[in-house]
Write an enzyme that holds these catalytic residues in place. Structure first.
Site, PDB file in Angstrom:
ATOM      1  N   ARG A   1      -8.691  -8.913  -4.927  1.00 21.31           N
ATOM      2  CA  ARG A   1      -8.114  -8.406  -5.768  1.00 21.31           C
ATOM      3  C   ARG A   1      -7.005  -8.488  -6.671  1.00 21.31           C
ATOM      4  O   ARG A   1      -7.251  -9.011  -8.568  1.00 21.31           O
ATOM      5  CB  ARG A   1      -8.029  -6.433  -6.172  1.00 21.31           C
ATOM      6  CG  ARG A   1      -8.943  -5.706  -5.284  1.00 21.31           C
ATOM      7  CD  ARG A   1      -8.390  -4.317  -5.486  1.00 21.31           C
ATOM      8  NE  ARG A   1      -7.598  -3.405  -6.254  1.00 21.31           N
ATOM      9  CZ  ARG A   1      -6.647  -2.466  -6.009  1.00 21.31           C
ATOM     10  NH1 ARG A   1      -7.005  -2.334  -4.565  1.00 21.31           N
ATOM     11  NH2 ARG A   1      -6.126  -2.190  -6.619  1.00 21.31           N
TER      12      ARG A   1
ATOM     13  N   LYS B   1       0.871   1.287 -13.535  1.00 21.64           N
ATOM     14  CA  LYS B   1      -0.359   1.778 -14.249  1.00 21.64           C
ATOM     15  C   LYS B   1      -0.356   3.279 -14.769  1.00 21.64           C
ATOM     16  O   LYS B   1      -0.051   3.991 -15.583  1.00 21.64           O
ATOM     17  CB  LYS B   1      -1.768   1.051 -14.500  1.00 21.64           C
ATOM     18  CG  LYS B   1      -1.077  -0.823 -14.823  1.00 21.64           C
ATOM     19  CD  LYS B   1      -2.315  -1.660 -14.995  1.00 21.64           C
ATOM     20  CE  LYS B   1      -3.580  -1.721 -14.584  1.00 21.64           C
ATOM     21  NZ  LYS B   1      -3.025  -2.082 -12.884  1.00 21.64           N
TER      22      LYS B   1
ATOM     23  N   ARG C   1      -6.966   4.540  -0.409  1.00 23.98           N
ATOM     24  CA  ARG C   1      -8.182   3.885  -1.423  1.00 23.98           C
ATOM     25  C   ARG C   1      -8.410   2.464  -0.477  1.00 23.98           C
ATOM     26  O   ARG C   1      -8.329   2.143   0.099  1.00 23.98           O
ATOM     27  CB  ARG C   1      -7.704   3.020  -2.647  1.00 23.98           C
ATOM     28  CG  ARG C   1      -7.862   4.531  -3.448  1.00 23.98           C
ATOM     29  CD  ARG C   1      -6.818   4.107  -5.056  1.00 23.98           C
ATOM     30  NE  ARG C   1      -7.805   2.378  -5.164  1.00 23.98           N
ATOM     31  CZ  ARG C   1      -6.989   1.962  -6.252  1.00 23.98           C
ATOM     32  NH1 ARG C   1      -7.081   2.585  -7.498  1.00 23.98           N
ATOM     33  NH2 ARG C   1      -8.050   0.868  -7.008  1.00 23.98           N
TER      34      ARG C   1
ATOM     35  N   ARG D   1     -10.868  -5.676 -18.948  1.00 24.25           N
ATOM     36  CA  ARG D   1      -9.754  -6.354 -17.717  1.00 24.25           C
ATOM     37  C   ARG D   1     -10.328  -7.670 -17.400  1.00 24.25           C
ATOM     38  O   ARG D   1      -9.802  -8.173 -17.120  1.00 24.25           O
ATOM     39  CB  ARG D   1     -10.645  -5.806 -16.322  1.00 24.25           C
ATOM     40  CG  ARG D   1      -9.378  -5.449 -15.595  1.00 24.25           C
ATOM     41  CD  ARG D   1      -9.821  -4.527 -14.277  1.00 24.25           C
ATOM     42  NE  ARG D   1      -9.317  -4.524 -12.997  1.00 24.25           N
ATOM     43  CZ  ARG D   1      -8.675  -2.811 -12.472  1.00 24.25           C
ATOM     44  NH1 ARG D   1      -9.189  -2.152 -13.760  1.00 24.25           N
ATOM     45  NH2 ARG D   1      -8.041  -2.927 -11.924  1.00 24.25           N
TER      46      ARG D   1
ATOM     47  N   ARG E   1       0.246   3.337  -1.441  1.00 25.95           N
ATOM     48  CA  ARG E   1      -0.116   4.587  -2.033  1.00 25.95           C
ATOM     49  C   ARG E   1      -1.310   5.367  -1.444  1.00 25.95           C
ATOM     50  O   ARG E   1      -2.447   4.454  -0.196  1.00 25.95           O
ATOM     51  CB  ARG E   1      -1.196   3.525  -3.350  1.00 25.95           C
ATOM     52  CG  ARG E   1      -1.911   4.245  -3.997  1.00 25.95           C
ATOM     53  CD  ARG E   1      -2.481   3.537  -4.650  1.00 25.95           C
ATOM     54  NE  ARG E   1      -3.223   2.503  -5.023  1.00 25.95           N
ATOM     55  CZ  ARG E   1      -3.418   1.529  -6.664  1.00 25.95           C
ATOM     56  NH1 ARG E   1      -2.789   2.156  -7.482  1.00 25.95           N
ATOM     57  NH2 ARG E   1      -4.344   0.815  -5.878  1.00 25.95           N
TER      58      ARG E   1
HETATM   59  P1  ADP Z   1      -1.609   0.920 -10.960  1.00 27.27           P
HETATM   60  O1  ADP Z   1      -2.320   1.701 -11.453  1.00 27.27           O
HETATM   61  O2  ADP Z   1      -1.093   0.179 -11.246  1.00 27.27           O
HETATM   62  O3  ADP Z   1      -2.494   0.426  -9.755  1.00 27.27           O
HETATM   63  P2  ADP Z   1       0.060   3.009  -9.444  1.00 27.27           P
HETATM   64  O4  ADP Z   1       0.096   3.602 -10.330  1.00 27.27           O
HETATM   65  O5  ADP Z   1      -1.379   3.665  -8.474  1.00 27.27           O
HETATM   66  O6  ADP Z   1      -0.883   1.530 -10.166  1.00 27.27           O
HETATM   67  O7  ADP Z   1       0.697   2.634  -8.660  1.00 27.27           O
HETATM   68  C1  ADP Z   1       0.582   1.737  -7.245  1.00 27.27           C
HETATM   69  C2  ADP Z   1       1.394   2.522  -5.880  1.00 27.27           C
HETATM   70  O8  ADP Z   1       3.380   2.280  -6.555  1.00 27.27           O
HETATM   71  C3  ADP Z   1       1.713   4.000  -5.646  1.00 27.27           C
HETATM   72  O9  ADP Z   1       1.397   4.116  -4.610  1.00 27.27           O
HETATM   73  C4  ADP Z   1       2.200   4.825  -6.535  1.00 27.27           C
HETATM   74  O10 ADP Z   1       3.423   5.363  -5.910  1.00 27.27           O
HETATM   75  C5  ADP Z   1       3.670   3.380  -6.513  1.00 27.27           C
HETATM   76  N1  ADP Z   1       4.921   3.608  -7.821  1.00 27.27           N
HETATM   77  C6  ADP Z   1       4.316   3.517  -8.970  1.00 27.27           C
HETATM   78  N2  ADP Z   1       5.573   3.395  -9.635  1.00 27.27           N
HETATM   79  C7  ADP Z   1       6.423   2.867  -8.598  1.00 27.27           C
HETATM   80  C8  ADP Z   1       8.232   2.340  -8.843  1.00 27.27           C
HETATM   81  N3  ADP Z   1       8.307   2.529 -10.430  1.00 27.27           N
HETATM   82  N4  ADP Z   1       8.833   2.746  -8.030  1.00 27.27           N
HETATM   83  C9  ADP Z   1       8.242   2.612  -6.558  1.00 27.27           C
HETATM   84  N5  ADP Z   1       6.846   2.999  -6.513  1.00 27.27           N
HETATM   85  C10 ADP Z   1       5.947   2.850  -7.483  1.00 27.27           C
HETATM   86  P1  AMP Z   2      -8.180   0.713  -9.892  1.00 24.54           P
HETATM   87  O1  AMP Z   2      -8.629   1.924  -9.929  1.00 24.54           O
HETATM   88  O2  AMP Z   2      -7.619   0.488 -12.268  1.00 24.54           O
HETATM   89  O3  AMP Z   2      -7.487  -0.252  -9.765  1.00 24.54           O
HETATM   90  O4  AMP Z   2      -9.307  -0.500 -10.400  1.00 24.54           O
HETATM   91  C1  AMP Z   2     -10.342  -0.194  -9.057  1.00 24.54           C
HETATM   92  C2  AMP Z   2     -11.663  -0.805  -8.737  1.00 24.54           C
HETATM   93  O5  AMP Z   2     -12.227  -0.356 -10.161  1.00 24.54           O
HETATM   94  C3  AMP Z   2     -11.462  -2.188  -9.973  1.00 24.54           C
HETATM   95  O6  AMP Z   2     -11.072  -3.483  -8.978  1.00 24.54           O
HETATM   96  C4  AMP Z   2     -12.657  -2.506  -9.764  1.00 24.54           C
HETATM   97  O7  AMP Z   2     -13.341  -3.208  -9.365  1.00 24.54           O
HETATM   98  C5  AMP Z   2     -12.844  -1.530 -10.896  1.00 24.54           C
HETATM   99  N1  AMP Z   2     -12.993  -1.354 -12.143  1.00 24.54           N
HETATM  100  C6  AMP Z   2     -11.810  -0.572 -12.699  1.00 24.54           C
HETATM  101  N2  AMP Z   2     -11.800  -0.818 -14.202  1.00 24.54           N
HETATM  102  C7  AMP Z   2     -12.553  -1.517 -14.603  1.00 24.54           C
HETATM  103  C8  AMP Z   2     -12.725  -2.496 -15.440  1.00 24.54           C
HETATM  104  N3  AMP Z   2     -12.328  -2.696 -16.406  1.00 24.54           N
HETATM  105  N4  AMP Z   2     -13.766  -3.938 -15.126  1.00 24.54           N
HETATM  106  C9  AMP Z   2     -14.869  -3.587 -14.297  1.00 24.54           C
HETATM  107  N5  AMP Z   2     -14.578  -3.151 -12.570  1.00 24.54           N
HETATM  108  C10 AMP Z   2     -13.000  -2.359 -13.134  1.00 24.54           C
END
Ligand code: ADP
Ligand code: AMP
Length: 217
Positions: free
Chosen positions: A172, A13, A161, A88, A127
């Site tokens: 999660r 995302k 993270r 969420r 990541r």
């Molecule tokens: P989210 O915001 O949904 O938690 P991220 O954008 O942080 O996900 O992506 C999770 C991990 O996957 C990151 O390390 C990112 O670099 C990697 N990633 C994102 N899109 C792709 C893809 N299309 N193919 C491979 N790895 C990806």
């Molecule tokens: P993310 O960066 O989107 O993976 O979010 C990391 C963490 O932040 C999640 O696991 C939750 O603990 C908290 N968080 C992010 N967005 C929300 C939301 N909309 N509602 C509740 N907790 C959130």
């Protein structure tokens, strides 16, 4: 445009949001990034959010909804925004609808990034994010920075993270299935959901999403 991105943790995302926000000239609003910025600044909101985040739980709606609304009120969001990680749960989705209704606004689309769970686990395990700005996201294998451990965008230090450790990831994913997935049906009832297959190269996924928004080439 006003768009919501949904999908399991690690679906991509944040990665997609960076490109989509740029292409569509709207701000990328990630509640996770807002919480992490509060944590690194040591604000009371950050202190409260951290314990929930580290445990893999959702931060309470009483904190989250106000923070998201404050961000949507900022001037750069007047003509649209891309929400990433908010709403969420159903309470947040209803609160967002109520907020938009008060403003006389509507959502244009909810993009549901679909990725198999084994892939999500691999994406999360590798990541690395930037200490200076957590919206700068890399992967040790799939999306390597030019220099190991250093953010391409700003030179910040890359780190894993706390909540990307294996035990927390399992929690999660459970929370995603039980609390977040129901919002997909909620938005399907409003005919807003477009499913985007999110396997493949980052640029391919962006293209699919742009196409789904009617902005493809
Ligand atoms: P989210 O915001 O949904 O938690 P991220 O954008 O942080 O996900 O992506 C999770 C991990 O996957 C990151 O390390 C990112 O670099 C990697 N990633 C994102 N899109 C792709 C893809 N299309 N193919 C491979 N790895 C990806
Ligand atoms: P993310 O960066 O989107 O993976 O979010 C990391 C963490 O932040 C999640 O696991 C939750 O603990 C908290 N968080 C992010 N967005 C929300 C939301 N909309 N509602 C509740 N907790 C959130």
């Amino acid at each position: 445009m006003r768009i919501v991105l949904v999908g399991p943790p690690g679906a991509g995302k944040g990665t997609q949001a960076a490109y989509l926000a740029k292409n569509l000239a709207i701000p990328h609003i990630s509640t996770g990034d807002l919480f992490r910025a509060n944590i690194s600044q040591g604000t009371p909101l950050g202190v409260e959010a951290k314990s929930y985040m580290d445990a893999g739980n959702l931060v309470p709606d009483s904190v989250t909804i106000g923070m998201a609304e404050d961000r949507m009120e900022q001037a750069d969001a007047a003509d649209g925004f891309l929400l990433d990680g908010f709403p969420r749960n159903l309470g947040q989705a209803e609160a967002l609808d109520a907020y938009l209704e008060r403003k006389g606004l509507t959502l244009d689309a909810v993009l549901d990034l679909e990725v198999p769970e084994d892939e999500v686990v691999k994406r999360i395990a590798g990541r690395r994010i930037c200490r200076k700005d957590s919206s700068h996201v890399f992967h040790v294998e799939y999306n390597k920075p030019a220099a190991e451990g250093v953010c391409d965008a700003c030179g910040g230090e890359l780190y894993q993270r706390e909540d990307d450790r294996e035990e927390t990831v399992r929690k999660r994913l459970e929370v995603y299935h039980s609390e977040t997935e129901p919002i997909i049906d909620y938005y399907k009832a409003q005919d807003l959901v477009v499913t985007i297959p999110a396997l493949g190269k980052v640029a391919e996924v962006t293209q699919r999403a742009m196409h789904a928004l009617g902005r493809g080439e």
